[in-house]
Design a protein around this motif. Structure first.
Motif, PDB file in Angstrom:
ATOM      1  N   TYR A 197       1.878 -11.647   4.293  1.00  0.00           N
ATOM      2  CA  TYR A 197       2.314 -13.018   4.072  1.00  0.00           C
ATOM      3  C   TYR A 197       1.196 -13.855   3.473  1.00  0.00           C
ATOM      4  CZ  TYR A 197       6.867 -12.767   6.367  1.00  0.00           C
ATOM      5  OH  TYR A 197       8.169 -12.486   6.676  1.00  0.00           O
ATOM      6  N   PHE A 198       1.554 -14.667   2.487  1.00  0.00           N
ATOM      7  CA  PHE A 198       0.620 -15.559   1.807  1.00  0.00           C
ATOM      8  C   PHE A 198      -0.579 -14.793   1.237  1.00  0.00           C
ATOM      9  CE2 PHE A 198       2.748 -17.905   5.236  1.00  0.00           C
ATOM     10  CZ  PHE A 198       3.501 -18.788   4.464  1.00  0.00           C
ATOM     11  N   ASP A 199      -0.354 -13.501   0.913  1.00  0.00           N
ATOM     12  CA  ASP A 199      -1.379 -12.626   0.315  1.00  0.00           C
ATOM     13  C   ASP A 199      -2.618 -12.505   1.200  1.00  0.00           C
ATOM     14  OD1 ASP A 199       0.215 -12.225  -2.017  1.00  0.00           O
ATOM     15  OD2 ASP A 199      -0.438 -14.180  -2.757  1.00  0.00           O
ATOM     16  N   SER A 200      -2.426 -12.657   2.516  1.00  0.00           N
ATOM     17  CA  SER A 200      -3.560 -12.634   3.438  1.00  0.00           C
ATOM     18  C   SER A 200      -4.190 -11.245   3.565  1.00  0.00           C
ATOM     19  CB  SER A 200      -3.128 -13.121   4.825  1.00  0.00           C
ATOM     20  OG  SER A 200      -2.092 -12.294   5.337  1.00  0.00           O
ATOM     21  N   GLU A 201      -3.442 -10.194   3.182  1.00  0.00           N
ATOM     22  CA  GLU A 201      -3.962  -8.826   3.260  1.00  0.00           C
ATOM     23  C   GLU A 201      -4.065  -8.194   1.872  1.00  0.00           C
ATOM     24  OE1 GLU A 201      -5.104  -7.533   6.008  1.00  0.00           O
ATOM     25  OE2 GLU A 201      -4.529  -9.304   7.164  1.00  0.00           O
ATOM     26  N   ASP A 202      -4.293  -9.031   0.891  1.00  0.00           N
ATOM     27  CA  ASP A 202      -4.368  -8.536  -0.486  1.00  0.00           C
ATOM     28  C   ASP A 202      -5.759  -7.966  -0.777  1.00  0.00           C
ATOM     29  OD1 ASP A 202      -3.936  -7.941  -3.126  1.00  0.00           O
ATOM     30  OD2 ASP A 202      -4.001 -10.010  -3.832  1.00  0.00           O
ATOM     31  N   SER A 206      -7.086  -3.164   3.544  1.00  0.00           N
ATOM     32  CA  SER A 206      -5.872  -3.386   4.323  1.00  0.00           C
ATOM     33  C   SER A 206      -4.748  -2.469   3.866  1.00  0.00           C
ATOM     34  CB  SER A 206      -5.433  -4.848   4.206  1.00  0.00           C
ATOM     35  OG  SER A 206      -6.410  -5.714   4.749  1.00  0.00           O
ATOM     36  N   ARG A 207      -4.602  -2.336   2.561  1.00  0.00           N
ATOM     37  CA  ARG A 207      -3.547  -1.457   2.048  1.00  0.00           C
ATOM     38  C   ARG A 207      -3.810  -0.001   2.420  1.00  0.00           C
ATOM     39  NH1 ARG A 207      -3.048  -5.514  -1.996  1.00  0.00           N
ATOM     40  NH2 ARG A 207      -4.901  -4.786  -3.111  1.00  0.00           N
ATOM     41  N   HIS A 208      -5.084   0.410   2.373  1.00  0.00           N
ATOM     42  CA  HIS A 208      -5.409   1.797   2.737  1.00  0.00           C
ATOM     43  C   HIS A 208      -5.068   2.064   4.200  1.00  0.00           C
ATOM     44  CE1 HIS A 208      -7.452   5.662   2.712  1.00  0.00           C
ATOM     45  NE2 HIS A 208      -7.992   5.310   3.868  1.00  0.00           N
ATOM     46  N   ALA A 209      -5.405   1.120   5.074  1.00  0.00           N
ATOM     47  CA  ALA A 209      -5.102   1.300   6.499  1.00  0.00           C
ATOM     48  C   ALA A 209      -3.599   1.404   6.729  1.00  0.00           C
ATOM     49  CB  ALA A 209      -5.685   0.137   7.302  1.00  0.00           C
ATOM     50  N   ALA A 210      -2.826   0.562   6.040  1.00  0.00           N
ATOM     51  CA  ALA A 210      -1.364   0.606   6.180  1.00  0.00           C
ATOM     52  C   ALA A 210      -0.810   1.924   5.646  1.00  0.00           C
ATOM     53  CB  ALA A 210      -0.735  -0.571   5.444  1.00  0.00           C
ATOM     54  N   ARG A 211      -1.340   2.377   4.519  1.00  0.00           N
ATOM     55  CA  ARG A 211      -0.881   3.650   3.948  1.00  0.00           C
ATOM     56  C   ARG A 211      -1.198   4.818   4.872  1.00  0.00           C
ATOM     57  NH1 ARG A 211      -3.614   1.743  -1.639  1.00  0.00           N
ATOM     58  NH2 ARG A 211      -1.812   0.676  -2.579  1.00  0.00           N
ATOM     59  N   THR A 270      10.742   2.005   4.253  1.00  0.00           N
ATOM     60  CA  THR A 270      10.497   1.065   3.155  1.00  0.00           C
ATOM     61  C   THR A 270       9.112   1.294   2.543  1.00  0.00           C
ATOM     62  OG1 THR A 270       9.652  -0.595   4.704  1.00  0.00           O
ATOM     63  CG2 THR A 270      11.987  -0.696   4.162  1.00  0.00           C
ATOM     64  N   GLN A 271       8.597   2.500   2.698  1.00  0.00           N
ATOM     65  CA  GLN A 271       7.238   2.817   2.264  1.00  0.00           C
ATOM     66  C   GLN A 271       7.013   2.524   0.785  1.00  0.00           C
ATOM     67  OE1 GLN A 271       6.115   6.882   3.029  1.00  0.00           O
ATOM     68  NE2 GLN A 271       3.936   6.488   2.805  1.00  0.00           N
ATOM     69  N   ALA A 272       8.011   2.806  -0.054  1.00  0.00           N
ATOM     70  CA  ALA A 272       7.842   2.640  -1.497  1.00  0.00           C
ATOM     71  C   ALA A 272       7.649   1.186  -1.902  1.00  0.00           C
ATOM     72  CB  ALA A 272       9.048   3.231  -2.234  1.00  0.00           C
ATOM     73  N   TYR A 273       8.164   0.244  -1.105  1.00  0.00           N
ATOM     74  CA  TYR A 273       8.036  -1.166  -1.468  1.00  0.00           C
ATOM     75  C   TYR A 273       6.575  -1.617  -1.497  1.00  0.00           C
ATOM     76  CZ  TYR A 273      12.843  -2.718  -1.839  1.00  0.00           C
ATOM     77  OH  TYR A 273      14.126  -2.928  -2.287  1.00  0.00           O
ATOM     78  N   ALA A 274       5.753  -1.081  -0.609  1.00  0.00           N
ATOM     79  CA  ALA A 274       4.358  -1.518  -0.524  1.00  0.00           C
ATOM     80  C   ALA A 274       3.533  -1.062  -1.709  1.00  0.00           C
ATOM     81  CB  ALA A 274       3.729  -1.009   0.776  1.00  0.00           C
ATOM     82  N   GLY A 317      -0.692 -15.228  -7.712  1.00  0.00           N
ATOM     83  CA  GLY A 317      -0.171 -14.083  -6.984  1.00  0.00           C
ATOM     84  C   GLY A 317       0.210 -12.919  -7.875  1.00  0.00           C
ATOM     85  N   TYR A 318       0.176 -13.116  -9.190  1.00  0.00           N
ATOM     86  CA  TYR A 318       0.473 -12.050 -10.145  1.00  0.00           C
ATOM     87  C   TYR A 318      -0.829 -11.652 -10.843  1.00  0.00           C
ATOM     88  CZ  TYR A 318       5.455 -12.774  -9.533  1.00  0.00           C
ATOM     89  OH  TYR A 318       6.721 -12.850  -8.996  1.00  0.00           O
ATOM     90  N   ASN A 319      -1.139 -10.375 -10.794  1.00  0.00           N
ATOM     91  CA  ASN A 319      -2.388  -9.887 -11.371  1.00  0.00           C
ATOM     92  C   ASN A 319      -2.287  -9.593 -12.854  1.00  0.00           C
ATOM     93  OD1 ASN A 319      -3.723  -9.965  -8.876  1.00  0.00           O
ATOM     94  ND2 ASN A 319      -2.980  -7.922  -8.325  1.00  0.00           N
ATOM     95  N   VAL A 320      -1.097  -9.742 -13.405  1.00  0.00           N
ATOM     96  CA  VAL A 320      -0.906  -9.479 -14.829  1.00  0.00           C
ATOM     97  C   VAL A 320      -0.588 -10.783 -15.542  1.00  0.00           C
ATOM     98  CG1 VAL A 320      -0.096  -7.134 -14.422  1.00  0.00           C
ATOM     99  CG2 VAL A 320       1.553  -8.991 -14.502  1.00  0.00           C
TER     100      VAL A 320
END
Length: 376
Positions: A197-202, A206-211, A270-274, A317-320
């Motif tokens: 939420y609010f890109d707090s884990e961007d 954080s993404r590696h731990a979730a994966r 919902t793994q693919a969404y992340a 919030g968009y990297n592109v």
């Protein structure tokens, strides 16, 4: 020579017709027989201005989707049509059905459907979601509507609510048959799944731990459930969590088949969404789009960012950074004064637990005007 050519063309047309009939027969054979509830079990009463019936249709992934078709009474000729789904994890007996019915009251053929693996639709294991499968769900709904005798196939739009608002934008970017799209109180499920939420884990850590957690979960307990609405509700819950509870857990919006009302989704479902970003090409949507959000919604940043990226090709919030939209004049951002996120599920109420007076914050006539203008 001409005679031989004509004979060859005739044979080819006969073979094509036979193949079409064979493919149609195979499709009908592959359609899974769903057991659909026939009694009225929606969280809203049936309008006396519409006709209602249960229908099913198939996706290209082989799922059979269950839906409610709403049609205006005494309508003549071919009508414009709208497919509706959402919120994410909810069912057609809740918000999407209400939206479809209200649009049918205003002259549209409207279809509210349960996504794959959800509600009365097919798919095992249950409570599974995927960006590509869910986008296909919307496009398959457009297929279904296009084939109805009372529908003008050149005038089909879609409405996505909450998480399905983002999916609706993704479908509109992919399918040029969709002439108008409403994203109501939208979430970008790929952004919140990957960034929090609010890109707090961007961040990569954080993404590696979730994966890593989900990867282990696939072997230890792939059927484990997670998410859904917090229940029981703690006293110090944020307001938007209280709003979710008020809609999904109380009689206001509770439904026994809704994942949000109960135990959420499979942890790995919902793994693919992340690991996806599915709004990459929305700046190339040429058809009409209305992004509608509540002024007080915690999710407002999703809708505003998606709108600005869609129009300008860039947004927070968009990297592109992409090119500006080739048709910005038919894109609109509508902020509803005083509305929270869940107020746009059913119009909202002046007090929690769905009591007191309805606030009627969903601008139904505005939505109808948007679609009519877009289809003209």
């Amino acid at each position: 020579m001409k005679k031989l050519t004509m004979i060859a063309m005739l044979v080819a047309s006969v073979l094509t017709a036979c193949n079409h009939k064979d493919n149609q027969a195979k499709t009908e054979e592959n359609m899974q027989q769903l057991v659909l509830t026939q009694e009225w079990d929606k969280v809203f009463p049936l309008s006396d201005k519409v006709n209602h019936r249960k229908v099913t249709f198939e996706t290209q992934y082989g799922q059979t989707l269950a839906a409610d078709l709403y049609e205006p009474k005494d309508a003549q000729g071919k009508l414009a049509a709208i497919a509706v789904s959402g919120p994410f994890g909810a069912v057609k007996e809740q918000s999407s059905g209400l939206y479809a019915m209200r649009m049918a009251e205003r002259g549209f053929v409207a279809l509210a459907f349960d996504p794959s693996y959800t509600g009365e639709s097919s798919g095992e294991p249950r409570r599974t979601a995927s960006p590509d499968i869910n986008t296909e769900d919307f496009m398959a709904a457009v297929d279904f509507l296009s084939k109805q005798e009372n529908v003008d196939a050149d005038k089909i739009g879609i409405i996505g609510i909450c998480g399905w608002g983002g999916i609706a934008l993704n479908a509109a970017a992919a399918d040029t048959r969709i002439k108008a799209t409403v994203a109501s109180t939208m979430y970008d499920m790929t952004r919140v799944s990957g960034n929090g939420y609010f890109d707090s884990e961007d961040k990569e850590e954080s993404r590696h731990a979730a994966r890593a957690f989900v990867s282990i979960q696939r072997l230890t307990d792939p059927t484990a459930m997670a998410g859904g609405v917090v229940n029981p509700l703690p006293d110090d819950a944020p307001q938007f969590v209280k709003d979710y509870y008020d809609y999904y857990i109380t009689p206001r919006g509770y439904h026994k088949r809704s994942g949000n009302s109960n135990d959420g989704w499979r942890t790995i479902g919902t793994q693919a969404y992340a690991n996806a970003r599915f709004l990459y090409y929305i700046n190339e949507i040429r058809s009409a789009v209305l992004v509608m959000h509540g002024e007080k919604a915690h999710s407002r940043y999703f809708g505003e960012a998606a709108y600005h990226y869609m129009v300008d090709g860039k947004a927070e919030g968009y990297n592109v950074v992409g090119k500006p939209n080739p048709n910005p004049e038919n894109k609109e951002l509508l902020i509803i004064p005083g509305a929270s996120h869940c107020d746009l599920y059913d119009g909202g109420y002046t007090e929690l637990v769905g009591k007191c007076e309805p606030k009627n914050l969903i601008p139904w006539d505005k939505l109808a005007d948007f679609f009519n203008k877009s289809f003209s």
